[in-house]
Scaffold this active site. Structure first.
Site, PDB file in Angstrom:
ATOM      1  N   GLU A  59      -8.808   2.811  -2.705  1.00  0.00           N
ATOM      2  CA  GLU A  59      -8.968   3.636  -1.557  1.00  0.00           C
ATOM      3  C   GLU A  59      -9.715   4.809  -2.051  1.00  0.00           C
ATOM      4  OE1 GLU A  59      -6.300   4.522   1.426  1.00  0.00           O
ATOM      5  OE2 GLU A  59      -5.585   2.401   1.564  1.00  0.00           O
ATOM      6  N   TRP A  64     -12.588   4.047   1.344  1.00  0.00           N
ATOM      7  CA  TRP A  64     -12.030   4.160   2.562  1.00  0.00           C
ATOM      8  C   TRP A  64     -12.483   5.092   3.551  1.00  0.00           C
ATOM      9  CZ3 TRP A  64      -7.819   1.469   4.211  1.00  0.00           C
ATOM     10  CH2 TRP A  64      -7.401   2.242   5.605  1.00  0.00           C
ATOM     11  N   ASN A  76       0.934  -1.109  -0.205  1.00  0.00           N
ATOM     12  CA  ASN A  76       0.109   0.045  -0.004  1.00  0.00           C
ATOM     13  C   ASN A  76       1.019   1.275  -0.084  1.00  0.00           C
ATOM     14  OD1 ASN A  76      -2.844   1.241   0.531  1.00  0.00           O
ATOM     15  ND2 ASN A  76      -1.392   2.546   2.006  1.00  0.00           N
ATOM     16  N   GLU A  77       0.809   2.003  -0.974  1.00  0.00           N
ATOM     17  CA  GLU A  77       1.483   3.349  -1.135  1.00  0.00           C
ATOM     18  C   GLU A  77       2.823   3.261  -0.618  1.00  0.00           C
ATOM     19  OE1 GLU A  77      -0.894   6.240   0.980  1.00  0.00           O
ATOM     20  OE2 GLU A  77      -2.737   5.849  -0.144  1.00  0.00           O
ATOM     21  N   GLU A 112      -6.552   6.825  12.343  1.00  0.00           N
ATOM     22  CA  GLU A 112      -5.815   7.818  11.042  1.00  0.00           C
ATOM     23  C   GLU A 112      -4.274   8.046  11.303  1.00  0.00           C
ATOM     24  OE1 GLU A 112      -6.503   7.966   8.465  1.00  0.00           O
ATOM     25  OE2 GLU A 112      -5.575   9.903   7.509  1.00  0.00           O
ATOM     26  N   TRP A 113      -3.356   7.159  11.365  1.00  0.00           N
ATOM     27  CA  TRP A 113      -2.015   7.410  11.523  1.00  0.00           C
ATOM     28  C   TRP A 113      -1.660   8.535  12.378  1.00  0.00           C
ATOM     29  CZ3 TRP A 113      -0.435   2.918  10.179  1.00  0.00           C
ATOM     30  CH2 TRP A 113      -1.052   2.067   9.366  1.00  0.00           C
TER      31      TRP A 113
HETATM   32  C1  GBH Z   1      -4.238   6.622   2.761  1.00  0.00           C
HETATM   33  O1  GBH Z   1      -3.009   7.388   3.135  1.00  0.00           O
HETATM   34  C2  GBH Z   1      -3.710   5.335   3.435  1.00  0.00           C
HETATM   35  O2  GBH Z   1      -3.500   4.103   2.732  1.00  0.00           O
HETATM   36  C3  GBH Z   1      -4.850   5.145   4.455  1.00  0.00           C
HETATM   37  O3  GBH Z   1      -4.329   3.958   5.351  1.00  0.00           O
HETATM   38  C4  GBH Z   1      -5.311   6.082   5.416  1.00  0.00           C
HETATM   39  O4  GBH Z   1      -6.123   5.996   6.298  1.00  0.00           O
HETATM   40  C5  GBH Z   1      -5.876   6.799   4.294  1.00  0.00           C
HETATM   41  O5  GBH Z   1      -5.143   7.178   3.362  1.00  0.00           O
HETATM   42  C6  GBH Z   1      -6.339   8.411   4.762  1.00  0.00           C
HETATM   43  O6  GBH Z   1      -5.265   9.000   5.075  1.00  0.00           O
HETATM   44  O7  GBH Z   1       3.311  14.426   1.119  1.00  0.00           O
HETATM   45  O8  GBH Z   1       1.983  16.007  -0.377  1.00  0.00           O
HETATM   46  O9  GBH Z   1       2.703  13.776  -1.179  1.00  0.00           O
HETATM   47  C7  GBH Z   1      -2.847   8.224   2.092  1.00  0.00           C
HETATM   48  C8  GBH Z   1      -3.014   9.593   2.847  1.00  0.00           C
HETATM   49  C9  GBH Z   1      -1.522  10.427   1.103  1.00  0.00           C
HETATM   50  C10 GBH Z   1      -1.845  11.602   3.200  1.00  0.00           C
HETATM   51  C11 GBH Z   1      -0.453  11.183   0.804  1.00  0.00           C
HETATM   52  C12 GBH Z   1      -0.584  12.337   3.161  1.00  0.00           C
HETATM   53  C13 GBH Z   1       0.712  13.116   1.746  1.00  0.00           C
HETATM   54  C14 GBH Z   1       0.785  14.011   0.451  1.00  0.00           C
HETATM   55  N1  GBH Z   1      -2.009  10.121   2.446  1.00  0.00           N
HETATM   56  N2  GBH Z   1      -0.437  12.442   1.661  1.00  0.00           N
HETATM   57  S1  GBH Z   1       2.295  14.473   0.057  1.00  0.00           S
END
Ligand code: GBH
Length: 479
Positions: free
Chosen positions: A382, A428, A170-171, A435-436
Site C-alpha cells: 500500500e 492504495w 494487514n498491519e 477510510e475507517w
Molecule cells: C492503511 O492504514 C490501511 O491498511 C488501509 O486500510 C487504510 O485505508 C490506509 O492505510 C489509509 O489510511 O499511531 O503514529 O503509529 C494505515 C494508516 C497507519 C493510519 C498508522 C494511522 C497511525 C500512526 N494508519 N497510523 S501511529
C-alpha cells in the site's frame, strides 16, 4: 542519493508487479447480504462519535454488487495485480460454520480477475474480526488465532487452485495497539494489556495461517503486510527524545519485524512490556510458528513520525498535529509510553495531516535491508494519499496525489538501486472508500467514486499510473 527530476523514463526491473489494493469493509457494503454477520467494524461504527460524520460501511462503494464492473476497471487501467481482502463474516459468520454464499462471492471475484489476466493477491485479515469472536474476548484471546487459521483453511481449500499470492494479516500494529489500546479503531477498547496480548495472538495467527497455507495450497507465495516507518527524535541531541524514538520504534516496528524475521521479541520490548504481560501470553514454540519462512514481505507506507519524550505536542496521538478524526474516547496506542509527543516538521501534508517526504520510503527500505539479513523480497502492498478531489467536466485533476505517487515511486527506484529487493507496488487505493475512523471524508482512490450515484471515474493519477504499469517505468517529466 539525491533525486534530480529524471529527464528520461526511469525503468523498474523486469517482472516488477504493478497493482492496486482495497479492503473488504472499506468497499463492499452489503453488510447483511447472503448471510454475512456483523464484524467489529459494524459494531464500532454504531458508537456515537467513533467515526467522523457518523459514517458506516453499510453501503461503502457497493463493491459487493458492482464487482464485475470494478474488475473491468482494473483491466481498463491495465494493472496486472489486484490486492483485496476477504470479509471473515461473509465466509464464517460466527467464526465457526462456513457460509457457502459468502465464500461464493470471492470465488466469483477470483474467476473474474483471472479471466482478465489479473493476478489476485488475497489478504486474509484486514481488520474485520467477527463480532461474535470479539464477544469472546477478540484478539486478546489465544483461541482467536486458531479461528483465523480455520478461516485460512476454508478460503485456501476453495481458492488455492487460482490464488498464488497470500497476505495473512494487514498491519497487525493497527489491529492490536490502535484497536485495543488507543481505541481509535475497532473494537475501540482502551486496555493496554489486551493490546499486548492481541499483538502476540495476531502474530501467532499469521504463523498458524502460514502453516495451513503451506499444506492446503502448496506452491503459494505467503507473506504479511506490516506498516513500519522511521521514527525520528525531534531533537537528536536530546536524550529523552532519542529514548522516545527507540520506544516508539520498538512498539510500531520491531515488535512485529523481530519475531517474524528473527524469531524473538526485541529485548527492550520484553522489558518494556513485562508489566503488560507480554511474557505471560507467549507459549513455548510460538516463536517458531511465527518465524516460519516468508516468501514476501508487504510494506504499507504513508509517512514518518517525529517524537519527543516530553513537551507540548499532542499527547500520544497518531499522525501529525491533527491526530485523528473522531477522537471520541481515543487514548494512546503507545503502551507504557503514553507521554510520548508527536510533532510536525512543517512539511507539506495530505488532508489527514500526514507529512509528505517520499525519500522516507527509500530510507525505511534501506534500513530494513540492513537490519534484517535475509529480508524476504519486498512488495509495497500500500502507498497513497488523501487529497480533496476537484471534479470538473473534463476530469479529476488530482495533481497532489499524482505527485505523491510519482515521488514515492522515485524513492522506490532509489531503494532498488541501493540494493533492496523490491518486486512490486500496489497503489492504495483502487477506489475512494470508507477510510475507517475518517469515514468518507478522506479519498485515497486513483478512481473517483461519487458516493451518491456510485459512479466511478478514473482520476488523472489513475491514468498516469496506468502508463507506469504499461511501460514498467516512471515516465520522463512532462509524461
Ligand atoms: C492503511 O492504514 C490501511 O491498511 C488501509 O486500510 C487504510 O485505508 C490506509 O492505510 C489509509 O489510511 O499511531 O503514529 O503509529 C494505515 C494508516 C497507519 C493510519 C498508522 C494511522 C497511525 C500512526 N494508519 N497510523 S501511529
Amino acid at each position: 542519493m539525491t533525486h534530480m527530476a529524471p529527464s528520461s523514463a526511469q525503468r523498474f526491473p523486469d517482472g516488477f508487479v504493478w497493482g492496486a489494493a482495497t479492503a473488504a469493509y472499506q468497499i463492499e457494503g452489503a453488510v447483511d447480504a447472503d448471510g454475512r454477520t456483523p464484524s467489529i467494524w459494524d459494531a464500532f461504527c454504531a458508537i456515537p462519535g467513533a467515526v467522523a460524520g457518523g459514517d458506516t460501511g453499510e453501503r461503502a462503494v457497493e463493491h459487493y454488487h458492482r464487482m464485475p464492473d470494478d474488475v473491468d476497471l482494473i483491466a481498463l487501467l491495465g494493472l496486472p495485480a489486484y490486492r483485496f481482502s476477504v470479509s471473515w463474516t461473509r465466509v464464517m459468520g460466527d467464526g465457526d460454520a462456513v457460509n457457502a454464499r459468502g465464500l461464493d462471492f470471492y470465488d466469483r471475484l477470483v474467476d473474474a480477475l483471472t479471466a482478465r489476466g489479473i493476478e489476485p493477491w488475497l489478504t486474509l485479515y484486514h481488520w474485520d474480526l467477527p463480532q461474535a469472536l470479539e464477544a469472546k474476548g477478540g484478539w486478546a484471546e489465544r483461541d482467536t488465532a486458531h479461528r483465523l487459521a480455520d478461516l485460512t483453511e476454508v478460503v485456501a481449500t476453495r481458492l488455492g487452485d487460482r490464488v498464488r499470492h497470500w497476505v495473512t494479516l494487514n498491519e497487525p500494529f493497527c489491529s492490536s495497539f490502535i484497536g485495543y489500546a488507543g481505541g481509535e479503531h475497532a473494537p475501540g477498547r482502551r486496555e493496554p494489556k489486551a493490546a499486548v496480548a492481541a499483538a502476540h495472538h495476531l502474530l501467532l495467527a499469521h504463523g498458524l495461517s502460514t502453516r495451513t497455507l503451506r499444506s492446503v495450497a502448496p506452491g503459494s507465495r505467503v507473506g504479511i503486510a506490516l506498516n513500519p516507518t522511521t521514527i525520528l527524535p525531534r531533537d537528536p541531541g536530546n536524550d529523552d527524545d532519542r529514548a522516545a524514538a527507540v520506544l516508539v520504534d520498538g512498539l510500531r516496528n520491531r515488535m512485529f519485524l523481530d519475531p517474524l524475521l528473527r524469531g524473538a521479541y526485541p529485548a527492550d520490548m520484553l522489558t518494556h512490556l513485562e508489566p503488560f504481560g507480554l511474557a505471560d501470553v507467549v507459549d513455548d514454540g510460538d516463536l517458531d510458528v511465527i518465524a516460519a519462512p516468508l516468501d514476501l514481505l508487504g510494506i504499507n507506507y504513508y509517512d514518518e513520525s517525529v517524537v519527543s519524550g516530553r513537551g507540548d505536542g499532542p499527547a500520544g496521538s497518531t499522525e501529525g498535529d491533527d491526530g485523528g478524526p473522531g477522537r471520541h474516547v481515543v487514548g494512546s496506542p503507545w503502551v507504557g509510553a503514553e507521554d510520548v509527543r508527536f510533532h510536525s516538521r512543517g512539511l507539506p501534508a495530505t488532508t489527514q495531516g500526514w507529512e509528505i517526504r517520499p525519500d522516507g520510503l527509500r530510507d525505511l527500505l534501506v534500513r530494513l535491508h540492513a537490519d534484517y539479513p535475509g529480508l524476504p523480497p519486498v512488495y509495497v502492498t500500500e502507498n497513497g494519499a488523501a487529497f480533496d478531489d476537484v471534479v470538473t467536466v473534463d476530469g479529476i485533476h488530482d495533481t497532489d496525489r499524482l505527485d505523491y505517487v510519482r515521488g514515492h515511486l522515485r524513492a522506490l527506484a532509489a531503494a532498488i538501486d541501493a540494493g533492496v529487493d523490491v518486486r512490486g507496488y500496489f497503489a492504495w487505493s483502487l477506489l475512494d472508500n470508507f477510510e475507517w475512523a475518517w469515514g468518507y471524508a478522506k479519498r485515497f482512490g486513483i478512481v473517483h467514486v461519487d458516493f451518491d450515484t456510485q459512479e466511478r471515474t478514473i482520476k488523472d493519477s489513475g491514468h498516469w499510473y496506468a502508463t507506469v504499469a504499461a511501460s514498467n517505468a516512471i515516465p520522463a517529466d512532462g509524461g
